[in-house]
Scaffold this motif. Structure first.
Motif, short mmCIF file in Angstrom:
data_model
loop_
_atom_site.label_atom_id
_atom_site.label_comp_id
_atom_site.label_asym_id
_atom_site.label_seq_id
_atom_site.Cartn_x
_atom_site.Cartn_y
_atom_site.Cartn_z
N ILE A 89 5.20 3.08 0.17
CA ILE A 89 4.27 2.00 -0.14
C ILE A 89 3.43 1.66 1.09
N PHE A 101 -7.13 -3.13 -4.12
CA PHE A 101 -5.82 -2.77 -4.66
C PHE A 101 -4.73 -3.43 -3.82
N VAL A 105 -1.81 -6.03 -4.97
CA VAL A 105 -0.43 -5.54 -5.03
C VAL A 105 0.51 -6.28 -4.07
N PRO A 107 0.92 -9.49 -2.97
CA PRO A 107 1.68 -10.65 -3.44
C PRO A 107 2.71 -10.29 -4.50
N ALA A 108 2.39 -9.28 -5.35
CA ALA A 108 3.35 -8.86 -6.37
C ALA A 108 4.60 -8.27 -5.72
N LEU A 109 4.40 -7.51 -4.63
CA LEU A 109 5.55 -6.95 -3.91
C LEU A 109 6.38 -8.05 -3.26
N GLU A 110 5.67 -9.05 -2.70
CA GLU A 110 6.39 -10.15 -2.05
C GLU A 110 7.29 -10.88 -3.05
N LEU A 111 6.85 -10.87 -4.30
CA LEU A 111 7.63 -11.53 -5.35
C LEU A 111 9.04 -10.93 -5.45
N LEU A 112 9.14 -9.60 -5.19
CA LEU A 112 10.44 -8.93 -5.26
C LEU A 112 11.44 -9.59 -4.32
N ALA A 114 11.22 -12.69 -3.36
CA ALA A 114 11.30 -14.13 -3.61
C ALA A 114 12.29 -14.47 -4.73
N VAL A 115 12.60 -13.48 -5.57
CA VAL A 115 13.55 -13.75 -6.67
C VAL A 115 14.92 -14.08 -6.08
N ILE A 153 16.11 -2.56 -4.48
CA ILE A 153 14.84 -3.04 -5.05
C ILE A 153 14.41 -4.32 -4.35
N ILE A 156 12.90 -3.63 -0.82
CA ILE A 156 11.65 -2.85 -0.70
C ILE A 156 10.56 -3.58 0.08
N GLY B 18 2.50 7.65 -3.94
CA GLY B 18 2.30 6.32 -3.37
C GLY B 18 2.12 5.27 -4.46
N SER B 21 5.49 4.71 -6.14
CA SER B 21 6.37 3.87 -5.31
C SER B 21 5.96 2.42 -5.38
N THR B 22 4.63 2.19 -5.31
CA THR B 22 4.15 0.82 -5.28
C THR B 22 4.59 0.06 -6.53
N ILE B 26 8.06 -3.24 -8.85
CA ILE B 26 7.39 -4.27 -9.65
C ILE B 26 7.67 -4.07 -11.13
N LEU B 29 11.30 -4.89 -12.00
CA LEU B 29 11.47 -6.35 -12.05
C LEU B 29 10.92 -6.88 -13.38
N LEU B 262 13.61 -18.99 -12.39
CA LEU B 262 12.48 -18.09 -12.11
C LEU B 262 11.15 -18.83 -12.20
N PHE B 266 8.73 -18.85 -9.04
CA PHE B 266 7.43 -18.20 -9.19
C PHE B 266 6.30 -19.21 -9.04
N ASN B 269 5.87 -19.91 -5.39
CA ASN B 269 5.22 -18.81 -4.68
C ASN B 269 3.75 -18.71 -5.04
#
Lengths: 292, 284
Positions: A89, A101, A105, A107-112, A114-115, A153, A156, B18, B21-22, B26, B29, B262, B266, B269
């Motif tokens: 990544i 992109f 992406v 902030p969405a990854l940071e969410l992982l 934050a859970v 996960i 990551i 890539g 992976s990205t 996500i 989840l 959640l 969320f 955040n």
């Protein structure tokens, strides 16, 4: 008048800052104090060589090795997912993707991360384990495999964002030189950028390992409560952190030897993460100096 | 295939890898969350929010845990916010350069890496036993305050550093003292950044179960806490407790409570990201 006021305020601010030092000192004192009493009853040699951990049973053994291998197994599984994925990544976002992109992406990854981890524990126990059991019939209901995968996960974003920082710190001139020689992006990344960023990537890996070692709720829920000396990822084990939770939930009398085991386990955990964190701090300082 | 073609193919393949992976984490989840919604949504109701815990899963609710979470968050905020901002102001504006500064710096980065359960052991011995708070809200919120202090300090320092020095210079030129400049100019300009850090720290605190279990929060509390000296449970511990029960009804309850937790994390955040973007636009 104003001068005294200014001086008082400065002192108050100083005291607030000193609170952080005090916290560290108190952690060390509390853990050492209880651990010293513990080690006056249990020999430190037994602690590190006995292969059984059964402080809550009638026949007591105090060997930390089963808890250490349990912690090692979940960490290994987690890192074998988080490292390749997180590093890919970081490379993709830094060297391949466009800015838009990335902006979506990240902030969405940071969410992982934050859970809350208790929720990841639920995922591991209720979703991942039954799913894996369809392919691995002898996978137990609790295992280092399920707990480790889910923890991977979660970790990551730690690996990806720290590795990204490291890749970003590599001077543009190096990259441009590689492109100028006709390299593809792939060649540039793996022959030039990544080697140049290696110490930063190592920092990311170390911090992620330290995070995995200290992770508690996922393993307390999904890895089991059976300390055993094994490298088999399919059976229930127990990690250091899960043991501390197990004892905290029970009603072990305070000031007993059983009660002190959580401090002995805790100081072992603390020493490991402390060493890892300091190595990474030192390495990070070094690579920042290199390119400044 | 020539060498060049091979290299280009490798390059293309990695670009695809890539993207995979990205989205790997996500998408997983997202799948997990869909499962949770499927399990838990039918269980969510007003009744579930206002019911006390019970031995029967269909009667049980999250009221006491929700109240405990609100109490814990409020008290933690009360202790950690002033302390964190004060420490950050000292580190950014007052501290003399040298060994002392380096030690504080290393120490804070170390504290941020200490596993949360270790804070639990500290809280257990210091607050619950030495100060004799037992398993009450004060012991829990003191422990969480120490846990999120490094996060608040780091975020506040960044926010203070982002304040343009022209603002400070103007304030000094008008004859303001150092503290007047900080209190009237620097901190208000840094407000957005501090809020972002604060919300992220609280979103961390709201999900913590391990340190609170160690300090002595309870899994079963029959009544909602009424004062800081009361015993309590929090949402993550309630979820943990329900997950560990054998009856399927409790797993459904856990899923429903997870949806609530959640939504809280969320939302926090999202607010933090929104504030950060707004803040960045302003400073650019």
């Amino acid at each position: 008048m104003i001068k005294t006021q200014e001086r008082i305020i400065e002192k108050l601010l100083l005291i607030s800052a000193l609170f952080t030092i005090l916290t560290t000192v108190l952690i060390i004192i509390v853990l050492s104090y209880e651990a010293v009493i513990f080690f006056s009853d249990v020999s430190i040699i037994d602690f590190f060589t006995d292969t059984q951990w059964t402080p809550l049973f009638d026949e007591k053994h105090f060997g930390i090795l089963p808890l250490l291998t349990g912690t090692l197994m979940t960490t290994l599984v987690a890192m074998s997912i988080a490292l390749p994925v997180g590093l890919s990544i970081a490379i993709y976002l830094n060297e391949y993707s466009n800015k838009r992109f990335r902006a979506i992406v990240k902030p969405a990854l940071e969410l992982l991360a934050a859970v809350p981890t208790v929720i990841y524990g639920f995922f591991a126990l209720v979703i991942v384990t039954p799913f894996l059991q369809m392919f691995i019939p002898n996978l137990a209901g609790f295992s280092s495999l399920s707990a480790g995968i889910v923890m991977g996960i979660m970790i990551i974003p730690y690996v990806s964002s720290l590795s990204e920082d490291a890749l970003f710190a590599v001077p543009k001139s190096l990259r441009e030189a590689a492109y100028g020689m006709g390299s593809t992006r792939f060649q540039t990344v793996f022959k030039v950028t990544l080697p140049a960023a290696s110490s930063g990537v190592i920092v990311a890996v170390i911090l992620a390992i330290s995070r995995a070692i200290g992770e508690t709720m996922i393993v307390a829920i999904a890895a089991g409560q059976q300390p055993r000396l094994t490298l088999n990822p399919l059976v229930p084990i127990e990690t250091i952190t899960a043991y501390i939770v197990q004892v905290s939930l029970g009603d072990v009398p305070h000031n007993s030897l059983e009660y002190r085991t959580i401090f002995a386990a805790g100081i072992t955990l603390f020493v490991f993460t402390f060493i890892l964190n300091n190595i990474s701090f030192w390495l990070r300082k070094k690579y920042r100096e290199k390119y400044d | 295939m020539t060498n060049i073609q091979l290299n280009r193919a490798k390059d293309k393949m990695f670009a695809t890898w890539g993207v995979v992976s990205t989205f790997f984490g996500i998408i997983l989840l997202a799948v997990f969350i869909i499962f949770i919604l499927y399990d838990g949504l039918p269980r969510l109701s007003w009744q579930f929010l206002v019911s006390l815990p019970s031995r029967k899963p269909e009667n049980a609710g999250v009221y006491t845990a929700m109240m405990g979470t609100i109490w814990i968050l409020g008290l933690t905020l009360l202790f950690a916010l002033p302390l964190g901002i004060a420490a950050a102001v000292y580190l950014e504006e007052y501290i003399p350069k040298g060994k002392f500064a380096t030690i504080l710096e290393i120490n804070i980065s170390n504290l941020a890496g200490v596993p949360s359960i270790i804070y639990g052991l500290l809280g257990l011995q210091l607050f619950a036993r030495t100060m004799k708070f037992g398993g009450n809200l004060l012991a829990g919120s003191f422990t969480l305050s120490l846990l999120i202090l490094p996060i608040i300090i780091v975020a506040t320092r960044e926010a203070i550093r982002a304040v343009p020095s022209s603002i400070k210079d103007a304030s000094f030129a008008l004859g303001a003292t150092k503290w007047q400049t900080i209190w009237l100019q620097v901190l208000p300009s840094a407000f957005g950044g501090i809020m972002t850090g604060l919300i992220l720290a609280l979103s961390r605190a709201v999900g913590e179960a391990a340190p609170l279990i160690v300090v002595g929060a309870l899994a079963y509390v029959p009544f909602a806490p009424k004062s800081p000296m009361d015993e309590y449970s929090v949402l993550p511990i309630q979820i943990f407790n329900w997950i560990s029960r054998p009856q399927h009804g409790f797993v459904v309850n856990a899923a429903a409570a997870i949806i609530i937790l959640l939504v809280i994390t969320f939302t926090m955040n999202a607010i933090a990201v929104f504030l950060r973007n707004k803040h960045q636009k302003k400073t650019n």
